[in-house]
Design a protein around this motif. Sequence first.
Motif, PDB file in Angstrom:
ATOM      1  N   PHE A  40      49.388  35.750  33.345  1.00  0.00           N
ATOM      2  CA  PHE A  40      49.285  36.510  34.585  1.00  0.00           C
ATOM      3  C   PHE A  40      49.801  37.927  34.377  1.00  0.00           C
ATOM      4  O   PHE A  40      50.902  38.127  33.866  1.00  0.00           O
ATOM      5  CB  PHE A  40      50.073  35.812  35.700  1.00  0.00           C
ATOM      6  CG  PHE A  40      49.758  36.344  37.073  1.00  0.00           C
ATOM      7  CD1 PHE A  40      48.688  35.842  37.797  1.00  0.00           C
ATOM      8  CD2 PHE A  40      50.527  37.352  37.635  1.00  0.00           C
ATOM      9  CE1 PHE A  40      48.384  36.335  39.065  1.00  0.00           C
ATOM     10  CE2 PHE A  40      50.226  37.854  38.899  1.00  0.00           C
ATOM     11  CZ  PHE A  40      49.158  37.352  39.616  1.00  0.00           C
ATOM     12  N   ASP A  82      42.995  45.175  42.082  1.00  0.00           N
ATOM     13  CA  ASP A  82      44.023  45.456  41.075  1.00  0.00           C
ATOM     14  C   ASP A  82      43.511  45.144  39.672  1.00  0.00           C
ATOM     15  O   ASP A  82      43.847  45.830  38.714  1.00  0.00           O
ATOM     16  CB  ASP A  82      45.318  44.677  41.375  1.00  0.00           C
ATOM     17  CG  ASP A  82      45.173  43.174  41.222  1.00  0.00           C
ATOM     18  OD1 ASP A  82      44.082  42.632  41.530  1.00  0.00           O
ATOM     19  OD2 ASP A  82      46.142  42.523  40.788  1.00  0.00           O
ATOM     20  N   ILE A 108      40.183  43.200  37.174  1.00  0.00           N
ATOM     21  CA  ILE A 108      38.921  42.471  37.002  1.00  0.00           C
ATOM     22  C   ILE A 108      39.085  41.487  35.846  1.00  0.00           C
ATOM     23  O   ILE A 108      39.472  41.874  34.738  1.00  0.00           O
ATOM     24  CB  ILE A 108      37.704  43.415  36.818  1.00  0.00           C
ATOM     25  CG1 ILE A 108      36.433  42.575  36.613  1.00  0.00           C
ATOM     26  CG2 ILE A 108      37.916  44.440  35.700  1.00  0.00           C
ATOM     27  CD1 ILE A 108      35.141  43.361  36.739  1.00  0.00           C
TER      28      ILE A 108
END
Length: 173
Positions: free
Chosen positions: A23, A122, A124
């Motif tokens: 992440f 934010d 892609i």
Amino acid sequence: MSSVDLRSFIRDVPDFPKPGILFRDITPLLSDPDALQAAVRAVAAPFRDAGIERVMGIESRGFIFGAPLALELGAGLTIVRKQGKLPFETTSVTYDLEYGTDTVEMHVDAVKQGQKVLLADDLIATGGTAAAAVKLARQAGADVVGCAFLIELAALGGRKLLDVDRIHTVIEY
Ligand code: AMP
């Protein structure tokens, strides 16, 4: 160009929200005034003279960048949300996920015929969410001038899903 090293403000969190996903956490960047300002300006930069009338921000981190981008570009903000969240009459697009489908919606009067739109998020990844939002804008007759993202996960090839002339990303992984 700004001297802020934006990449250094992105925190990598392994195995979130599930095992195997790395992440890219933007919250350290959001909490630094110089990095936040530099990031918004870098995302906006190529579109300053593009006559953008609406920035479309995609839920939910696209809202964070969408509003300051709209201010930077002298545009209005349109929000694209997950199904069932918007109070007024909506149009929708359903798209495929790895398992199942998802639906994005916007208000029927959010974008007008021929309006110049910049889509913003934010990040892609696979491009599925952004492609659905582009479809939503075009259904309303908008002129999608471009798509802008702070981060691109290039290995996932998401930009190939976007049938849009100008795709701008600032930090690439
Ligand atoms: P996609 O439709 O696959 O392009 O997914 C894009 C959306 O999912 C964006 O709104 C991102 O905020 C979020 N996302 C997907 N992958 C990641 C990741 N590795 N780190 C942070 N956010 C992600």
